[in-house]
Design a protein around this motif. Structure first.
Motif, short mmCIF file in Angstrom:
data_model
loop_
_atom_site.label_atom_id
_atom_site.label_comp_id
_atom_site.label_asym_id
_atom_site.label_seq_id
_atom_site.Cartn_x
_atom_site.Cartn_y
_atom_site.Cartn_z
N GLY A 1 43.60 50.51 -35.67
CA GLY A 1 42.77 50.14 -36.82
C GLY A 1 42.78 48.64 -37.08
O GLY A 1 43.61 47.90 -36.54
N GLY A 2 41.83 48.23 -37.91
CA GLY A 2 41.57 46.81 -38.11
C GLY A 2 42.66 46.03 -38.82
O GLY A 2 42.94 44.89 -38.47
N VAL A 3 43.30 46.64 -39.83
CA VAL A 3 44.29 45.90 -40.62
C VAL A 3 45.47 45.48 -39.75
O VAL A 3 45.91 44.32 -39.75
N ASP B 1 44.31 38.96 -26.69
CA ASP B 1 43.93 39.70 -25.48
C ASP B 1 42.66 40.49 -25.69
O ASP B 1 41.88 40.71 -24.77
N LYS B 2 42.43 40.93 -26.91
CA LYS B 2 41.23 41.71 -27.24
C LYS B 2 39.96 40.89 -27.08
O LYS B 2 38.89 41.44 -26.85
N ASN B 3 40.05 39.58 -27.24
CA ASN B 3 38.83 38.76 -27.30
C ASN B 3 38.76 37.57 -26.36
O ASN B 3 37.70 36.97 -26.22
N VAL C 1 34.88 55.05 -26.48
CA VAL C 1 36.30 54.78 -26.23
C VAL C 1 37.01 54.62 -27.56
O VAL C 1 36.51 53.97 -28.48
N GLY C 2 38.15 55.27 -27.66
CA GLY C 2 38.88 55.22 -28.93
C GLY C 2 40.33 55.54 -28.73
O GLY C 2 40.79 55.80 -27.61
N GLY C 3 41.04 55.48 -29.81
CA GLY C 3 42.44 55.84 -29.78
C GLY C 3 42.76 56.43 -31.12
O GLY C 3 41.86 56.70 -31.91
N SER C 4 44.02 56.57 -31.38
CA SER C 4 44.37 57.13 -32.70
C SER C 4 45.14 56.06 -33.47
O SER C 4 45.62 55.09 -32.90
N SER D 1 35.82 52.87 -31.04
CA SER D 1 36.16 53.27 -32.42
C SER D 1 37.24 54.32 -32.43
O SER D 1 37.29 55.14 -31.52
N ARG D 2 38.04 54.33 -33.48
CA ARG D 2 38.89 55.50 -33.69
C ARG D 2 38.00 56.73 -33.71
O ARG D 2 36.83 56.65 -34.12
N PHE D 3 38.56 57.87 -33.27
CA PHE D 3 37.75 59.11 -33.34
C PHE D 3 37.79 59.62 -34.77
O PHE D 3 38.71 60.30 -35.20
N LEU E 1 33.46 59.29 -39.69
CA LEU E 1 32.65 58.24 -40.31
C LEU E 1 32.14 57.23 -39.28
O LEU E 1 31.26 56.43 -39.58
N LYS E 2 32.70 57.27 -38.07
CA LYS E 2 32.18 56.41 -36.99
C LYS E 2 31.07 57.14 -36.22
O LYS E 2 30.52 56.61 -35.27
N ASP E 3 30.83 58.38 -36.55
CA ASP E 3 29.75 59.21 -36.03
C ASP E 3 29.66 59.31 -34.50
O ASP E 3 28.58 59.11 -33.92
N PHE F 1 34.62 46.95 -42.84
CA PHE F 1 33.98 45.75 -42.31
C PHE F 1 33.38 46.05 -40.94
O PHE F 1 32.21 45.79 -40.70
N GLY F 2 34.20 46.64 -40.07
CA GLY F 2 33.73 46.93 -38.72
C GLY F 2 34.03 45.77 -37.78
O GLY F 2 33.13 45.09 -37.30
N LEU F 3 35.34 45.58 -37.53
CA LEU F 3 35.76 44.47 -36.66
C LEU F 3 35.15 44.55 -35.28
O LEU F 3 34.92 43.52 -34.63
N THR F 4 34.90 45.76 -34.82
CA THR F 4 34.37 45.92 -33.46
C THR F 4 33.01 45.21 -33.32
O THR F 4 32.65 44.81 -32.23
N VAL F 5 32.30 45.06 -34.42
CA VAL F 5 31.01 44.37 -34.36
C VAL F 5 31.22 42.89 -34.04
O VAL F 5 30.63 42.33 -33.11
N SER F 6 32.11 42.25 -34.79
CA SER F 6 32.39 40.83 -34.51
C SER F 6 32.99 40.66 -33.11
O SER F 6 32.68 39.69 -32.41
N GLU F 7 33.84 41.60 -32.71
CA GLU F 7 34.43 41.51 -31.36
C GLU F 7 33.34 41.50 -30.30
O GLU F 7 33.38 40.71 -29.34
N ALA F 8 32.36 42.37 -30.47
CA ALA F 8 31.28 42.46 -29.47
C ALA F 8 30.38 41.23 -29.53
O ALA F 8 30.00 40.67 -28.50
N1 UDP Z 1 40.45 49.64 -31.49
C1 UDP Z 1 41.29 49.64 -30.41
N2 UDP Z 1 41.36 50.74 -29.64
C2 UDP Z 1 40.60 51.84 -29.88
C3 UDP Z 1 39.73 51.83 -31.01
C4 UDP Z 1 39.68 50.71 -31.79
O1 UDP Z 1 41.99 48.67 -30.12
O2 UDP Z 1 40.72 52.81 -29.15
C5 UDP Z 1 40.40 48.43 -32.31
C6 UDP Z 1 39.05 47.76 -32.33
O3 UDP Z 1 38.89 46.95 -31.17
C7 UDP Z 1 39.15 46.97 -33.62
C8 UDP Z 1 39.96 47.89 -34.52
O4 UDP Z 1 40.69 48.76 -33.66
O5 UDP Z 1 39.87 45.77 -33.44
C9 UDP Z 1 39.07 48.73 -35.42
O6 UDP Z 1 38.67 47.99 -36.52
P1 UDP Z 1 37.35 48.35 -37.32
O7 UDP Z 1 37.28 47.43 -38.49
O8 UDP Z 1 36.17 48.36 -36.39
O9 UDP Z 1 37.56 49.87 -37.79
P2 UDP Z 1 38.78 50.64 -38.53
O10 UDP Z 1 39.48 51.38 -37.43
O11 UDP Z 1 39.63 49.64 -39.21
O12 UDP Z 1 38.06 51.58 -39.45
#
Ligand code: UDP
Length: 406
Positions: A41-43, A192-194, A251-254, A222-224, A227-229, A310-317
């Motif tokens: 998650g983003g925090v 490493d992410k960016n 692609v996601g994780g928990s 996105s996390r599965f 709300l990420k649909d 916020f949706g950090l993944t948007v800025s990352e992309a």
């Molecule tokens: N993320 C990740 N691995 C995953 C899914 C998400 O590292 O499998 C990261 C993603 O790159 C981003 C953050 O988790 O840095 C998700 O932040 P975002 O604000 O988009 O959503 P949140 O999970 O906080 O609702």
């Protein structure tokens, strides 16, 4: 960790000088952060990058995690969903469990600091143990604009006793007896992410992850989480499959504090079953360079959220110059100006239309990505984010007397 000077190329010399000057006013001060997960998650992502930067600037950061059982995370996930506007049933026992878990954490955690940033609802109740001289900020990453009343009323009892609240976008503000400040989150361009990745490294990672690159890749990271649909994304992709050559990757994780992930992942796998052009990949939360490579290898990035903080993944992309198609929710419109720095959608049909169009108009798609990158450079890099927090800390420490420009 990179040194602050290394951020000059991404953020500009004046941003770095300004940050150092502001940090000088807080030398030796302790800034505590409390949230509920160290990874996922983003925090967690932001804190893991920002805290070493504080240390280099002469500030003493600390990071504590509230702990609870599965039942606590189930309750706080309900809080999270309810605050985002997705209807939840909360019982008196749920609220009591929250109070009890806060009490246990007050005894277990070291909350000593000059300034504290308490992130989101999970640790909000710790305010009962705020040391008298400290200044505490409730840092809310959630879009509160459609919040469910009972949960918000409960939380407001805690939040109203903070010295100030921090939100990501003006639309999230609430009626509160304390000041509210807007500080959007950020990404770290050197993480490493960016960070930049050589083409060979991207290819090697994609090979290792068994993601073929013979067709343009459309990706959502996105996390599965409902709300990420993820199911809406699959549905939209299926609509355009007869007309395009492309592959969809979810692609996601928990995250430790998200109990619904496994179920949503199973639903996504079920929806993708039998289609070799829809890949669903679950990665460990430490897969930063892998996420980076996946985003860079993609032709289009989706973030089809129904609700979003916020949706950090948007800025990352966008930072990687990628065209983004994203839900017009939460903090996403701060990052994407429709048809200028990306595409905002509200429906599955709209998402499908824009995926097809951007695949067919690569020059336009490229321009969107380039504009997006510059927007992120100006507004959503870690250096700006830390600067805003430090200005707020100075303001609070001065009892609200200092003039500051945020
Ligand atoms: N993320 C990740 N691995 C995953 C899914 C998400 O590292 O499998 C990261 C993603 O790159 C981003 C953050 O988790 O840095 C998700 O932040 P975002 O604000 O988009 O959503 P949140 O999970 O906080 O609702």
């Amino acid at each position: 960790m990179p040194k602050i000077e290394e951020y000059t190329a991404a953020a500009g010399r004046s941003a770095i000088e300004e940050l150092k000057a502001i940090a000088g006013r807080l030398e030796g001060k302790t800034i505590l952060n409390v949230n509920s997960t160290a990874v996922g998650g983003g925090v967690a992502e932001i804190l893991s990058r920002m805290l070493p930067m504080m240390t280099e600037l002469g500030i003493r950061p600390r990071w504590e995690l509230v702990k609870g059982g599965e039942d606590f995370y189930a309750v706080t996930k309900k809080f999270h969903n309810a605050l985002h506007g997705s209807r939840q049933e909360l019982t008196p026992a749920d609220f009591q469990l929250y109070r009890d878990t806060m009490k246990a954490n007050m005894d277990a955690l070291d909350l000593d600091s000059d300034i504290a940033l308490i992130h989101d609802p999970q640790p909000a109740g710790l305010i009962d143990k705020k040391p008298a001289a400290a200044k505490w900020l409730w840092r809310c990453h959630i879009d509160l604009s459609n919040r469910q009343d009972d949960v918000w009323d409960f939380l407001k009892g805690y939040v109203s006793r903070y010295d100030a609240a921090v939100i990501s976008a003006p639309a999230f503000s609430q009626r509160l007896p304390i000041k509210q400040f807007q500080v959007p989150p950020s990404i770290d361009p050197l993480a490493d992410k960016n960070r930049e990745l050589p083409e060979e490294e991207i290819k090697a990672i994609m090979e290792r992850l068994q993601i073929p690159l013979d067709k343009p890749l459309i990706t959502q990271v996105s996390r599965f989480d409902r709300l990420k649909d993820p199911l809406g994304v699959i549905q939209a992709f299926r609509m355009i499959q007869p007309y395009v050559t492309a592959r969809l990757l979810l692609v996601g994780g928990s995250a430790d504090d998200d109990p619904e992930g496994a179920q949503v992942l199973a639903e996504a796998r079920e929806a993708a079953k039998g289609d070799p052009d829809i890949l669903v990949l679950c990665l460990p939360p430490t897969s930063n360079v892998e996420i980076n490579a996946i985003q860079r290898a993609s032709a289009i990035i989706l973030q089809k959220s129904l609700k979003e903080g916020f949706g950090l993944t948007v800025s990352e992309a966008l930072w990687k110059g990628k065209p983004v198609i994203a839900g017009a929710v939460g903090g996403i419109p701060l990052q994407v100006t429709h048809k200028y720095s990306g595409i905002l959608t509200r429906t599955i049909d709209g998402t499908a239309y824009w995926m097809k169009r951007l695949l067919h108009e690569p020059a336009y798609a490229k321009r969107l990505g380039e504009n997006g990158r510059e927007h992120v450079r100006e507004n959503f890099l870690l250096t700006r984010h830390l600067r805003d927090y430090l200005l707020l800390a100075i303001y609070l420490q001065s009892g609200g007397q200092d003039f500051i420009r945020l």
